[in-house]
Design an enzyme around this catalytic site. Structure first.
Site, PDB file in Angstrom:
ATOM      1  N   ARG A   5      -9.871 -11.862   3.012  1.00  0.00           N
ATOM      2  CA  ARG A   5     -10.705 -12.998   2.591  1.00  0.00           C
ATOM      3  C   ARG A   5      -9.976 -14.317   2.791  1.00  0.00           C
ATOM      4  O   ARG A   5     -10.608 -15.358   2.979  1.00  0.00           O
ATOM      5  CB  ARG A   5     -11.141 -12.799   1.141  1.00  0.00           C
ATOM      6  CG  ARG A   5     -10.022 -12.808   0.120  1.00  0.00           C
ATOM      7  CD  ARG A   5     -10.413 -12.166  -1.195  1.00  0.00           C
ATOM      8  NE  ARG A   5     -10.539 -10.714  -1.088  1.00  0.00           N
ATOM      9  CZ  ARG A   5     -10.865  -9.914  -2.099  1.00  0.00           C
ATOM     10  NH1 ARG A   5     -11.122 -10.420  -3.280  1.00  0.00           N
ATOM     11  NH2 ARG A   5     -10.953  -8.609  -1.914  1.00  0.00           N
TER      12      ARG A   5
ATOM     13  N   ASP B 274      -7.698  -2.513  10.609  1.00  0.00           N
ATOM     14  CA  ASP B 274      -8.060  -3.657   9.780  1.00  0.00           C
ATOM     15  C   ASP B 274      -8.454  -4.878  10.605  1.00  0.00           C
ATOM     16  O   ASP B 274      -8.751  -5.926  10.051  1.00  0.00           O
ATOM     17  CB  ASP B 274      -6.922  -4.005   8.815  1.00  0.00           C
ATOM     18  CG  ASP B 274      -7.420  -4.514   7.475  1.00  0.00           C
ATOM     19  OD1 ASP B 274      -8.604  -4.289   7.156  1.00  0.00           O
ATOM     20  OD2 ASP B 274      -6.638  -5.143   6.745  1.00  0.00           O
TER      21      ASP B 274
ATOM     22  N   LYS C 114       0.837  -1.192   0.000  1.00  0.00           N
ATOM     23  CA  LYS C 114       0.000   0.000   0.000  1.00  0.00           C
ATOM     24  C   LYS C 114       0.878   1.251   0.000  1.00  0.00           C
ATOM     25  O   LYS C 114       1.973   1.243   0.572  1.00  0.00           O
ATOM     26  CB  LYS C 114      -0.871   0.046   1.270  1.00  0.00           C
ATOM     27  CG  LYS C 114      -1.919  -1.014   1.397  1.00  0.00           C
ATOM     28  CD  LYS C 114      -2.658  -0.844   2.717  1.00  0.00           C
ATOM     29  CE  LYS C 114      -3.688  -1.926   2.957  1.00  0.00           C
ATOM     30  NZ  LYS C 114      -4.854  -1.802   2.079  1.00  0.00           N
TER      31      LYS C 114
END
Length: 424
Positions: free
Chosen positions: A275, A212, A201
């Site tokens: 995920r 997060d 990032k």
């Protein structure tokens, strides 16, 4: 000790000398002047104004509903100091809510150095066990033991850090029956810091990535509040905790993970790590035989683009589960919006080398990125994924603050999950 400012509600406009002010002051305190329209947002915005005036202790006086007081609390206080509120009524219920919300916020606001994956897991286990010690058991799987147990997603994402990844399994069973069915499984994304890994990032996007683990904080705080509110059914909590860092041990683009349910996943974006860890949690929830599975995660920027910071995004393939979630959010006066999820979304991240990729090579996962991420998760949510609810927490963190929230965690989603736990 600072004396509390009395705050009351008025359906009348402020006196002429105050112009169109929504908050006015007199010798006996402050008045919030409500007008036609969304009065809940007016109350929350007024609480922000009082906070910005330097007021950090208030006494709500006069006629307030529970919902109005909770809206005031949502806007009151600062990032470092939540302030003090004396309720007008419903003290016990509102105290329990605020205790859960402030704990949720404190977890998200903790620095990444202070809140490692193990610290997060231990903090949650300790706090929840303190609420119902006779009904809770916990189990931690740490570091390479995750690989031995088959939890390849959490291990893969977290192996780049010197601080090991963890899966926390917490079993709340108030029934007294060791074989009681698991009514609900909660799964929380607990990425305590997300650098993006090798899909690094930029600095501006990384600075807030202590948030997060907002999914883990939300489901843990909701379970705490539900227990205090009389939760009488068995619930299992699975927190998937890791740091996503860059090192010689970190997972790489092109790696393939082989999950316990037989699904192989090619890594095409190491910043689509949430995920990957949630997949393990969903498999564990299914292994527990849960009748309903609720996962919560700060999963995609696409959800934030779609619904903004005033809503969380809802995904499910079960219309009854969607109705239950939307009703739970409405009862908690929280924004929740259902976004598309169909069976074909499971195939939106194709791979030539595995059953699926974890994303696409396009920025943000490409068009429909939030639905595509939910489609990826649907591969692990059970077959069929009846009762599964995926919450993409677009509104859990307000970077820089706004007219509704201070800078940082908002606790949006706490009441949605709590009410889902308490539904009959």
């Amino acid at each position: 000790m600072t004396q509390a400012m009395k705050v009351s509600l008025s359906q009348q406009p402020a006196a002429a000398q105050w112009g169109s002010a929504t908050v006015s002051f007199a010798a006996d305190g402050a008045q919030i002047h409500l007008s036609d329209g969304d009065q809940a947002r007016q109350i929350q915005a007024a609480a922000r104004k009082l906070t910005q005036q330097g007021i950090n202790s208030v006494s709500l006086t006069g006629e307030w509903t529970q919902a109005q007081q909770w809206r005031f609390a949502a806007g009151f206080g600062g990032t470092m100091d939540g302030g003090n509120i004396e309720w007008a009524n419903d003290n016990e219920a509102l105290d329990a809510r605020r205790d859960a919300a402030l704990w949720l916020k404190s977890l998200i606001h903790a620095s990444p150095e202070a809140l490692s994956p193990e610290v997060l897991a231990d903090e949650v286990a300790e706090r929840l066990c303190a609420v119902a010690p006779a009904h809770i058991t916990t189990k931690r799987i740490v570091g390479d033991a995750l690989l031995t147990a088959g939890w390849v997603g959490i291990h893969g994402v977290g192996r780049g850090s010197v601080r090991p990844p963890v899966m926390l399994e917490l079993d709340y069973n108030p029934t007294g029956d060791h074989d009681a069915p698991v009514a609900i499984a909660l799964v929380g994304k607990g990425i305590t810091f997300d650098s993006g890994g090798y899909s690094l990032k930029p600095s501006a996007s990384m600075v807030s990535m202590k948030c997060d683990m907002g999914g883990a904080a939300t489901v843990a705080a909701a379970l705490k509040l539900a227990i205090r509110s009389g939760l009488n059914k068995r619930v299992k909590l699975f927190l998937c905790c890791a740091e996503n860092l860059v090192s010689g041990h970190a997972y790489k683009l092109g790696d393939i993970l082989h999950y316990k349910n037989g699904t192989s996943v090619e890594i095409v974006n190491t910043d689509a790590e949430g995920r990957l860890v949630l997949a393990d949690g969903l498999i564990a929830a299914n292994e527990a035989g849960a009748e309903r599975i609720i996962d919560a995660a700060t999963l995609t920027g696409a959800a934030m683009t779609a619904v903004g910071g005033d809503y969380n995004a809802l995904f499910t393939v079960d219309d009854q589960a969607a109705s239950d979630a939307l009703a739970a959010a409405a009862a908690g006066d929280e924004g929740l919006w259902r976004l598309p999820l169909a069976p074909f979304h499971a195939n939106k991240c194709p791979s030539s080398f595995a059953d699926t990729a974890n994303s696409t090579t396009q920025k943000g996962g490409g068009a429909g990125g939030a639905s595509n991420a939910a489609g990826f998760l649907s591969r692990f949510a059970g077959a069929p994924a009846k009762g599964w609810i995926h919450l993409d927490l677009a509104g859990v963190y307000s970077e820089g603050g706004n007219s509704m929230h201070h800078d940082g965690a908002t606790a949006l989603g706490l009441m949605t999950v709590t009410n889902l736990l308490l539904q009959d």
